[in-house]
Scaffold this active site. Structure first.
Site, PDB file in Angstrom:
ATOM      1  N   LYS A  74     -28.974  25.177 -13.014  1.00 38.11           N
ATOM      2  CA  LYS A  74     -29.077  23.871 -13.660  1.00 38.11           C
ATOM      3  C   LYS A  74     -30.398  23.732 -14.415  1.00 38.11           C
ATOM      4  O   LYS A  74     -31.344  24.502 -14.185  1.00 38.11           O
ATOM      5  CB  LYS A  74     -28.971  22.778 -12.591  1.00 38.11           C
ATOM      6  CG  LYS A  74     -27.632  22.768 -11.845  1.00 38.11           C
ATOM      7  CD  LYS A  74     -27.592  21.644 -10.815  1.00 38.11           C
ATOM      8  CE  LYS A  74     -26.240  21.580 -10.113  1.00 38.11           C
ATOM      9  NZ  LYS A  74     -26.148  20.408  -9.208  1.00 38.11           N
ATOM     10  N   HIS A 127     -25.373  25.186  -9.097  1.00 38.41           N
ATOM     11  CA  HIS A 127     -23.986  24.860  -8.751  1.00 38.41           C
ATOM     12  C   HIS A 127     -23.305  26.127  -8.266  1.00 38.41           C
ATOM     13  O   HIS A 127     -23.523  27.197  -8.832  1.00 38.41           O
ATOM     14  CB  HIS A 127     -23.223  24.329  -9.970  1.00 38.41           C
ATOM     15  CG  HIS A 127     -21.736  24.325  -9.744  1.00 38.41           C
ATOM     16  ND1 HIS A 127     -21.099  23.322  -9.055  1.00 38.41           N
ATOM     17  CD2 HIS A 127     -20.773  25.249 -10.044  1.00 38.41           C
ATOM     18  CE1 HIS A 127     -19.796  23.606  -8.963  1.00 38.41           C
ATOM     19  NE2 HIS A 127     -19.573  24.777  -9.554  1.00 38.41           N
ATOM     20  N   GLU A 160     -12.997  27.169 -12.512  1.00 34.40           N
ATOM     21  CA  GLU A 160     -14.339  26.990 -13.090  1.00 34.40           C
ATOM     22  C   GLU A 160     -14.754  28.199 -13.936  1.00 34.40           C
ATOM     23  O   GLU A 160     -15.388  28.034 -14.979  1.00 34.40           O
ATOM     24  CB  GLU A 160     -15.351  26.723 -11.972  1.00 34.40           C
ATOM     25  CG  GLU A 160     -15.108  25.376 -11.305  1.00 34.40           C
ATOM     26  CD  GLU A 160     -16.086  25.056 -10.177  1.00 34.40           C
ATOM     27  OE1 GLU A 160     -16.914  25.918  -9.823  1.00 34.40           O
ATOM     28  OE2 GLU A 160     -16.016  23.925  -9.650  1.00 34.40           O
ATOM     29  N   TYR A 188     -17.228  17.845 -13.176  1.00 28.81           N
ATOM     30  CA  TYR A 188     -17.551  16.900 -12.101  1.00 28.81           C
ATOM     31  C   TYR A 188     -16.526  15.770 -12.068  1.00 28.81           C
ATOM     32  O   TYR A 188     -16.881  14.603 -11.828  1.00 28.81           O
ATOM     33  CB  TYR A 188     -18.967  16.358 -12.290  1.00 28.81           C
ATOM     34  CG  TYR A 188     -20.066  17.354 -11.935  1.00 28.81           C
ATOM     35  CD1 TYR A 188     -19.988  18.149 -10.796  1.00 28.81           C
ATOM     36  CD2 TYR A 188     -21.211  17.469 -12.727  1.00 28.81           C
ATOM     37  CE1 TYR A 188     -20.988  19.049 -10.469  1.00 28.81           C
ATOM     38  CE2 TYR A 188     -22.227  18.373 -12.403  1.00 28.81           C
ATOM     39  CZ  TYR A 188     -22.105  19.152 -11.262  1.00 28.81           C
ATOM     40  OH  TYR A 188     -23.106  20.044 -10.934  1.00 28.81           O
ATOM     41  N   PHE A 196     -23.989   7.285  -9.822  1.00 30.01           N
ATOM     42  CA  PHE A 196     -24.987   8.254 -10.277  1.00 30.01           C
ATOM     43  C   PHE A 196     -24.469   9.203 -11.354  1.00 30.01           C
ATOM     44  O   PHE A 196     -25.219  10.045 -11.848  1.00 30.01           O
ATOM     45  CB  PHE A 196     -25.561   9.047  -9.092  1.00 30.01           C
ATOM     46  CG  PHE A 196     -24.540   9.849  -8.309  1.00 30.01           C
ATOM     47  CD1 PHE A 196     -24.097  11.086  -8.769  1.00 30.01           C
ATOM     48  CD2 PHE A 196     -24.034   9.367  -7.110  1.00 30.01           C
ATOM     49  CE1 PHE A 196     -23.169  11.829  -8.052  1.00 30.01           C
ATOM     50  CE2 PHE A 196     -23.103  10.112  -6.377  1.00 30.01           C
ATOM     51  CZ  PHE A 196     -22.669  11.339  -6.855  1.00 30.01           C
ATOM     52  N   ASN A 242     -30.853  19.756  -7.909  1.00 32.29           N
ATOM     53  CA  ASN A 242     -30.785  20.712  -6.792  1.00 32.29           C
ATOM     54  C   ASN A 242     -30.554  22.151  -7.248  1.00 32.29           C
ATOM     55  O   ASN A 242     -29.991  22.958  -6.531  1.00 32.29           O
ATOM     56  CB  ASN A 242     -29.755  20.249  -5.758  1.00 32.29           C
ATOM     57  CG  ASN A 242     -28.386  20.058  -6.354  1.00 32.29           C
ATOM     58  OD1 ASN A 242     -28.163  20.357  -7.532  1.00 32.29           O
ATOM     59  ND2 ASN A 242     -27.442  19.578  -5.566  1.00 32.29           N
ATOM     60  N   ARG A 284     -21.823  29.875  -1.149  1.00 28.28           N
ATOM     61  CA  ARG A 284     -22.042  28.467  -0.756  1.00 28.28           C
ATOM     62  C   ARG A 284     -23.069  28.397   0.375  1.00 28.28           C
ATOM     63  O   ARG A 284     -23.930  27.524   0.395  1.00 28.28           O
ATOM     64  CB  ARG A 284     -20.732  27.804  -0.303  1.00 28.28           C
ATOM     65  CG  ARG A 284     -19.791  27.422  -1.431  1.00 28.28           C
ATOM     66  CD  ARG A 284     -20.267  26.241  -2.256  1.00 28.28           C
ATOM     67  NE  ARG A 284     -20.141  24.965  -1.576  1.00 28.28           N
ATOM     68  CZ  ARG A 284     -20.242  23.791  -2.185  1.00 28.28           C
ATOM     69  NH1 ARG A 284     -20.481  23.720  -3.498  1.00 28.28           N
ATOM     70  NH2 ARG A 284     -20.139  22.677  -1.510  1.00 28.28           N
ATOM     71  N   THR A 328     -25.924  19.975  -0.310  1.00 32.33           N
ATOM     72  CA  THR A 328     -26.159  19.345  -1.619  1.00 32.33           C
ATOM     73  C   THR A 328     -27.579  18.799  -1.771  1.00 32.33           C
ATOM     74  O   THR A 328     -28.230  19.044  -2.790  1.00 32.33           O
ATOM     75  CB  THR A 328     -25.126  18.208  -1.835  1.00 32.33           C
ATOM     76  OG1 THR A 328     -23.814  18.761  -1.675  1.00 32.33           O
ATOM     77  CG2 THR A 328     -25.272  17.588  -3.219  1.00 32.33           C
TER      78      THR A 328
END
Ligand code: IDP
Ligand code: MG
Length: 155
Positions: free
Chosen positions: A9, A115, A126, A49, A57, A112, A85, A91
């Site tokens: 990100k 992803h 994805e 998302y 948010f 964070n 993961r 998260t």
């Protein structure tokens, strides 16, 4: 072998942590089969998302994901969705275990750094969202027999 979709990100790119994260991925023995820089837009983020579009948010999340280019990657390995993961951590970075990427490199629930797909089914969706088929390279590195035992490589 299974594949998963990862996004470094803007909170990773802007903080110059790309190399740190890629080192951890390669040190683990995870194979990178696709990698490119992209500027995300609201259209792709609304899809990616879609489970969050109604959250208060969401506009801030969108803005944070468009604040700079991101690095998109496809990673390959045995049980890679589950393995990665766990490597990513929970998260909110403040709750993430030390030793995880979020637990070592961030302090935020939104910023964070990374992803990672949450299921093999979503990983397929994805990967197709962010990569053209010809941008994913299904090669096998020469050291693969030292990353896995023979019986683990059969399926
Ligand atoms: P995940 O990234 O751990 O799979 P998701 O619940 O799928 O978590 O949320 C996607 C992303 O949306 C998170 O990584 C984070 O950047 C952002 N996000 C999730 N919950 C919140 C929140 O309560 N406030 C701000 N941003 C959030
Ligand atoms: Mg998620």
């Amino acid at each position: 072998m299974e594949q998963t979709l990862v996004i470094l990100k803007p909170s990773c790119v802007e903080r110059c942590l790309i190399g740190e994260v890629i080192s951890r991925i390669q040190n683990r023995g995870i194979i990178i089969t696709g990698m490119k820089m992209m500027q995300l837009n609201e259209e792709i983020l609304r899809e990616h998302y879609s489970h969050l579009v109604d959250k208060p948010f969401f506009p801030g999340l969108c803005a944070s994901m468009m604040a700079s280019p991101v690095v998109c990657m496809v990673l390959k390995g045995v049980d890679i969705v589950n393995v990665f993961r766990k490597m990513t951590g929970v998260t909110n970075g403040r709750n993430a275990e030390p030793g995880t990427l979020r637990g070592d490199f961030c302090m935020s629930g939104q910023a964070n750094i990374i992803h990672a797909s949450d299921s093999p089914e979503n990983a397929k969706i994805e990967i197709a969202r962010f990569f053209k088929p010809e941008e994913v390279f299904d090669y096998t590195p020469a050291n693969v027999n030292f990353i896995y035992g023979d019986d683990e490589l059969k399926n």
